[in-house]
Design a protein around this motif. Structure first.
Motif, PDB file in Angstrom:
ATOM      1  N   ARG A 138       0.990  -1.170   0.065  1.00 54.85           N
ATOM      2  CA  ARG A 138      -0.153  -0.057   0.015  1.00 54.85           C
ATOM      3  C   ARG A 138       0.758   1.154   0.011  1.00 54.85           C
ATOM      4  O   ARG A 138       1.825   1.198   0.660  1.00 54.85           O
ATOM      5  N   ARG A 139       0.335   2.421  -0.777  1.00 57.90           N
ATOM      6  CA  ARG A 139       1.374   3.506  -0.807  1.00 57.90           C
ATOM      7  C   ARG A 139       1.272   4.292   0.709  1.00 57.90           C
ATOM      8  O   ARG A 139       2.458   4.631   0.973  1.00 57.90           O
ATOM      9  N   HIS A 140       0.119   3.866   1.467  1.00 53.69           N
ATOM     10  CA  HIS A 140       0.417   4.656   2.941  1.00 53.69           C
ATOM     11  C   HIS A 140       0.224   3.330   3.761  1.00 53.69           C
ATOM     12  O   HIS A 140      -0.839   2.496   3.835  1.00 53.69           O
ATOM     13  N   ARG A 141       1.104   3.275   4.829  1.00 54.62           N
ATOM     14  CA  ARG A 141       1.020   2.419   5.804  1.00 54.62           C
ATOM     15  C   ARG A 141       0.121   2.935   6.687  1.00 54.62           C
ATOM     16  O   ARG A 141      -0.013   4.028   7.129  1.00 54.62           O
ATOM     17  N   PRO A 142      -0.629   1.732   7.344  1.00 52.90           N
ATOM     18  CA  PRO A 142      -1.446   2.175   8.333  1.00 52.90           C
ATOM     19  C   PRO A 142      -1.033   2.832   9.501  1.00 52.90           C
ATOM     20  O   PRO A 142       0.172   2.559   9.918  1.00 52.90           O
ATOM     21  N   ALA A 143      -1.527   4.066  10.042  1.00 49.91           N
ATOM     22  CA  ALA A 143      -0.969   4.717  11.200  1.00 49.91           C
ATOM     23  C   ALA A 143      -0.903   4.098  12.445  1.00 49.91           C
ATOM     24  O   ALA A 143       0.004   4.067  13.211  1.00 49.91           O
ATOM     25  N   GLN A 144      -1.895   3.126  12.817  1.00 54.65           N
ATOM     26  CA  GLN A 144      -1.907   2.303  13.814  1.00 54.65           C
ATOM     27  C   GLN A 144      -1.304   0.978  13.349  1.00 54.65           C
ATOM     28  O   GLN A 144      -1.479   0.502  12.446  1.00 54.65           O
ATOM     29  N   PRO A 145      -0.959   0.226  14.455  1.00 59.20           N
ATOM     30  CA  PRO A 145      -0.553  -1.146  14.203  1.00 59.20           C
ATOM     31  C   PRO A 145      -1.787  -1.874  13.763  1.00 59.20           C
ATOM     32  O   PRO A 145      -2.838  -1.709  14.309  1.00 59.20           O
ATOM     33  N   PRO A 201      -6.951  -0.588   1.288  1.00 58.86           N
ATOM     34  CA  PRO A 201      -7.647  -0.618   2.314  1.00 58.86           C
ATOM     35  C   PRO A 201      -8.869  -1.695   2.274  1.00 58.86           C
ATOM     36  O   PRO A 201      -9.756  -1.629   1.199  1.00 58.86           O
ATOM     37  N   GLY A 202      -9.075  -2.511   3.283  1.00 59.78           N
ATOM     38  CA  GLY A 202     -10.083  -3.322   3.297  1.00 59.78           C
ATOM     39  C   GLY A 202      -9.696  -4.550   2.616  1.00 59.78           C
ATOM     40  O   GLY A 202     -10.453  -5.963   2.561  1.00 59.78           O
ATOM     41  N   PHE A 203      -8.460  -4.648   1.922  1.00 59.30           N
ATOM     42  CA  PHE A 203      -8.212  -6.215   1.405  1.00 59.30           C
ATOM     43  C   PHE A 203      -6.659  -6.014   1.643  1.00 59.30           C
ATOM     44  O   PHE A 203      -6.313  -6.291   3.035  1.00 59.30           O
ATOM     45  N   GLY A 213      -9.459  -4.199  12.508  1.00 62.57           N
ATOM     46  CA  GLY A 213      -8.658  -4.076  13.798  1.00 62.57           C
ATOM     47  C   GLY A 213      -8.883  -5.505  14.519  1.00 62.57           C
ATOM     48  O   GLY A 213      -8.397  -5.545  15.811  1.00 62.57           O
ATOM     49  N   ALA A 214      -9.208  -6.424  13.920  1.00 55.56           N
ATOM     50  CA  ALA A 214      -9.019  -7.995  14.485  1.00 55.56           C
ATOM     51  C   ALA A 214      -7.476  -8.205  14.903  1.00 55.56           C
ATOM     52  O   ALA A 214      -6.824  -7.678  14.206  1.00 55.56           O
ATOM     53  N   GLY A 215      -7.385  -9.003  15.916  1.00 59.09           N
ATOM     54  CA  GLY A 215      -6.089  -9.488  16.244  1.00 59.09           C
ATOM     55  C   GLY A 215      -5.753 -10.481  15.469  1.00 59.09           C
ATOM     56  O   GLY A 215      -6.234 -11.138  14.498  1.00 59.09           O
ATOM     57  N   GLY A 219      -8.573  -9.629   4.835  1.00 58.20           N
ATOM     58  CA  GLY A 219      -8.315  -8.175   4.613  1.00 58.20           C
ATOM     59  C   GLY A 219      -9.439  -7.384   5.516  1.00 58.20           C
ATOM     60  O   GLY A 219      -9.048  -6.477   6.079  1.00 58.20           O
ATOM     61  N   ALA A 220     -10.640  -7.844   5.500  1.00 55.45           N
ATOM     62  CA  ALA A 220     -11.678  -6.897   6.022  1.00 55.45           C
ATOM     63  C   ALA A 220     -11.584  -7.152   7.567  1.00 55.45           C
ATOM     64  O   ALA A 220     -11.672  -5.915   8.400  1.00 55.45           O
ATOM     65  N   ALA A 221     -11.101  -8.368   7.946  1.00 53.75           N
ATOM     66  CA  ALA A 221     -10.913  -8.463   9.634  1.00 53.75           C
ATOM     67  C   ALA A 221      -9.890  -7.393   9.986  1.00 53.75           C
ATOM     68  O   ALA A 221     -10.150  -6.756  11.036  1.00 53.75           O
TER      69      ALA A 221
END
Lengths: 584, 584
Positions: free
Chosen positions: B36-43, B65-67, B166-168, B160-162
């Motif tokens: 992804r071009r942008h890493r998620p800001a949160q882990p 996002p979502g995948f 925010g799923a563990g 991806g959706a999970a």
């Protein structure tokens, strides 16, 4: 090859059904095509693209907010009929008028033109925006002879976005024409496509060769050349498109790299690598380029590069959100919330079957008896065309897209069924033939469908429902048939169309009758003249009326349209004069 | 045919470049694939699918996002290397661990497995979710032998959706495995696909025939049959998929009707018409079905039907929004606003080149001189494999996907270059061979790449950098090479793999040495044993280690892996003993 089908004759209908079944929340199937599931709650200009099937996502895949309001869906590679265009427009119209938009092909121009007349007569504002982006299909000085290919997508998108944003009727039309005038496409094909049920491709490209500028239905292109590398192909496409940069074009471009069917995404990405670099090297900025399958040709192998030179208003419309089964851009959440939609309005759409039904006018006993003879003539024409279907298809495959036989059969079948129904309902000969003509045009689609349908209606109107015609009355009906076809098709003698057989037929008929020949003899003579003239089209070199000369191989082949006309004339004259003689 | 390419050897790389160039706001190319071009800001848990190229939109088209968080992109129809998987995981990992997910193919299992070991050793939490949806590829009792095809899409989407929600880590893995256990796919192929630059298709299906259950790389299926009508095909696919309904499956289904390449949308819609009707007649509700190209095979003609039986949590994940270059569902506007993204984090991604670079360990003068002989041996192997490339490819095309020759050439070229560089940097023989092995595995990909690479590294480690090896030391290195390959590949004698040549080689070497043969004689004898054993694989019927028996035609053909091993062994033994003798 196209391999998944049931009855090839209903492939396009079944594909449309499956498509509508898949997207029930976005589209609704109507007679002649599909429309948005929900009509706009506010009046807006309805943008309605259309054309033959086999080009998905063009055209039904582009129905939705920010894009098309409906799509007119013809048979494979065959123009939809005027009745189809009318019906879809009726179902999609929401108070702001209708803009039909389609690639520049004779059948589409005629059929959408007829639907336009009918809608206009009913008080609906309607215009046609015809796409002419294919720079390989005619010289720069003859832009109105150019065909429409993947540039369809840009032009439709611009108009769809404008209409969605609330632009007025004149503005939507103006923007569509501007987008078209600033759009150029160059294509290349590597291999042909195959109709469902056909054993051989519609056309072929020799192994290791590439047809530069070949049309999306296999129309002749510029020339064949050895298959280049991806980088060389990119240079060829970019070079030719940029060489036709419009004088008023700036540096910001909408770009489409389009796959035709079996040329895959990975190949397009390899090509895009060089295409994008070359366009940027030339000083351009690429605005939201699209690489994928946007206007296909069944399973044809090939690509096309489309460039639209953007000004501020076009760029805004190109970038505007859209949400259709096959294409999404940005988000319409805000737009949908603001605009609102009404399911009730959709449910209240007029029933197209009712819209086209009409009471049967009064008729004389004599006319109804004569109608029985016309019925026999139609039956004869039907047998003749069924027998000749594959031969006519083969002839057409040489210069055209091979669907003439199937189109004629669809037409005569529909005409025959409509005639039977009309006769049952007490129609006279004139109404019966006119109704049969309408059915022919509605079901056959394509160029021959609209011509035969229009001709039969004109003949019927000339005959009327009051009396059996005199010999002169029959000649007048033949003239009416001919005149209507000349008006609709705008072809002239020597263009290698059915007119080349039709004109000698009528001329011979009129001359023989004027010279005092018995009607039966005059008709036989006329049919013979049509047959020789049809054969003679094999030697013709077309003069005009086509975007560019036919392929050389077609010159030695008789025109299938002229041939089918001559065949039907011969068979019908035989049968008609026989039954007529018996009952007199 | 695949017709757009430059150098076929770099087709996959160029396609990836073009793809990343097209979607600069969504993806970023990294060594081994894209993220992804942008890493998620949160882990978050990074979901990373991967596999060979030629299957677009699988796998890079699904990044977003979502995948997927990234995709590991191998050569065409060839597993990416462990180095590639490692590199992409490093670039995509954002503090929540890594889940690799891919179809069940030996090369992918090995390479992702090695990358998993390396990441785990570096303290990153990592798991593998292997997709086994192809019910034609092994019996219901042997699910772990089944291949992964279009069911990839559902399994990746669910995970991806999970992860996006925010799923563990454990939950993402559990959901992926549950989705896989509830997913069944049945495919059919009508015609083969062709590699860029190849003259003939990888495999063919006879005209008018259909290969039921044929794999997406042409792996053998159930049987060939006459091409059915669309309705019959729908019944066949639906019947076979529903016959394997999981015990715990309910009535709500995620459905994918997938086109493999040159089977077009209109055909899929015709098929969908009956597929959807049959599924509904069986009492099922279809949840957001997808009809289109989701897991392709270059320009192969064919389709597959995938059904996932949904429970509440799977349905929510299947329906969740996603936004990738090739797939969009719903709207992520809210999610993006809430989650936030950080471009800086992306920029701070580790440089993969640095991550894999390591200082050259100290070496003795003697070892560096011995490394020169090894260099000559590599050079010999290189010449041998270049000469044999097309023959090995032809052999492989009979039972496999025809890329063995190319894979071996890519591998030896990379190994040779790396060895030259290592030698220039003062490496001893052990480090040089280990480095060469790493390069082989990283560049060749596929099963043979990881085996040869792993074997070379093991041999190098056995040799060390301190002294020129004794004859016994050379035998030990050969044994280390063999053991590593046996451990990695899990193949046994008689499985018709390179092990069938390798085991006799080592056994003969050890026996001859034990019987007091001179080293040179022992090595020659061993190479001869490998050659006879490789030829003998032509008579083998494989016992295990493959999802199902090889095609019958392959039984009379020697295994290409065994053949290339024997060829290299013979050539290297000749050269090695010659140069060794000269310098002693």
């Amino acid at each position: 090859m196209t391999r998944i089908f049931n009855d090839p004759a209903v492939f396009a209908e079944e594909a449309l059904q499956g498509f509508c079944e898949l997207h029930p929340n976005q589209v609704r199937q109507v007679d002649g095509g599909a429309v948005r599931r929900h009509r706009p709650a506010q009046p807006k200009v309805a943008v309605i693209p259309g054309g033959g099937s086999g080009h998905y996502p063009a055209f039904a895949g582009l129905i939705g907010p920010g894009f098309a309001d409906g799509a007119v869906v013809g048979n494979i590679f065959t123009s939809p009929s005027a009745q189809q265009a009318y019906s879809v427009a009726r179902a999609a119209e929401s108070g702001g008028g209708v803009v039909f938009t389609y690639g520049n092909y004779a059948g589409d121009v005629m059929n959408f033109g007829l639907a336009t007349e009918r809608l206009a007569a009913e008080g609906i504002r309607v215009e046609n925006v015809i796409v002419t982006d294919d720079i390989a299909s005619a010289a720069a000085g003859e832009v109105d002879k150019r065909r429409g290919i993947a540039g369809d997508f840009t032009v439709f998108k611009v108009m769809g976005a404008a209409a969605e944003a609330g632009a007025g009727f004149d503005d939507v039309v103006r923007l569509g024409r501007k987008a078209n005038s600033l759009t150029r496409t160059m294509g290349a094909a590597f291999a042909g496509c195959t109709f469902p049920g056909a054993d051989t491709p519609l056309f072929t490209v020799a192994d290791g060769q590439m047809g530069l500028g070949l049309g999306i239905h296999g129309e002749p292109g510029l020339h064949d050349t050895e298959l280049p590398s991806a980088a060389e192909l990119a240079r060829e496409l970019v070079g030719r498109v940029l060489a036709e940069a419009p004088v008023e074009g700036g540096s910001r471009l909408a770009v489409i790299l389009n796959g035709l069917g079996s040329t895959k995404h990975e190949e397009l990405f390899v090509l895009w690598r060089t295409v994008s670099a070359l366009l940027r090297e030339a000083g351009h900025t690429l605005v939201l380029p699209e690489v994928g399958e946007l206007v296909t040709s069944l399973d044809m192998a090939g690509v096309s590069l489309t460039v639209t030179w953007l000004d501020d208003e076009l760029e805004q419309l190109w970038a505007a959100p859209a949400e259709t089964p096959a294409f999404r851009r940005g988000s319409l959440a805000g737009a949908a919330a603001a605009g609102g939609e009404s399911t009730d309005a959709a449910e209240a759409a007029p029933d197209e079957a009712q819209a086209s039904a009409a009471p049967v006018p009064a008729s004389s006993e004599e006319s109804r008896r004569f109608a029985q003879h016309c019925m026999s003539a139609l039956e004869t024409a039907r047998l003749t065309l069924h027998e000749a279907e594959s031969r006519l298809g083969d002839m057409d495959a040489i210069a055209g897209d091979g669907d003439h036989g199937r189109g004629m059969v669809r037409g005569i079948d529909a005409a025959f069924d409509a005639a039977v129904l009309a006769l049952d309902n007490g129609a006279g000969a004139g109404t019966m033939l006119a109704t049969a003509g309408d059915a022919w045009a509605a079901k056959a689609g394509g160029t021959s469908g609209v011509l035969w349908g229009g001709g039969l209606r004109a003949a019927g109107e000339s005959l009327g429902d009051e009396a059996a015609p005199s010999p002169a009355g029959l000649v007048a009906a033949a003239q009416a048939f001919t005149n209507r076809i000349l008006t609709l098709g705008k072809a002239e003698a020597g263009d290698k169309t059915l007119v080349d057989a039709l004109l000698p037929l009528v001329r011979t008929l009129v001359d023989a009758t004027g010279n005092g020949a018995a009607p039966q003899a005059a008709w036989h003579e006329a049919a013979r003249a049509a047959a020789s003239a049809a054969e003679a089209t094999a030697a013709f070199i077309p003069k005009k009326g086509r975007a560019r000369p036919l392929a050389e191989k077609s010159i030695g082949t008789p025109d299938p349209g002229a041939t089918s006309l001559a065949m039907v004339a011969a068979a019908v004259v035989d049968r008609f004069t026989t039954t007529n003689a018996q009952t007199k």
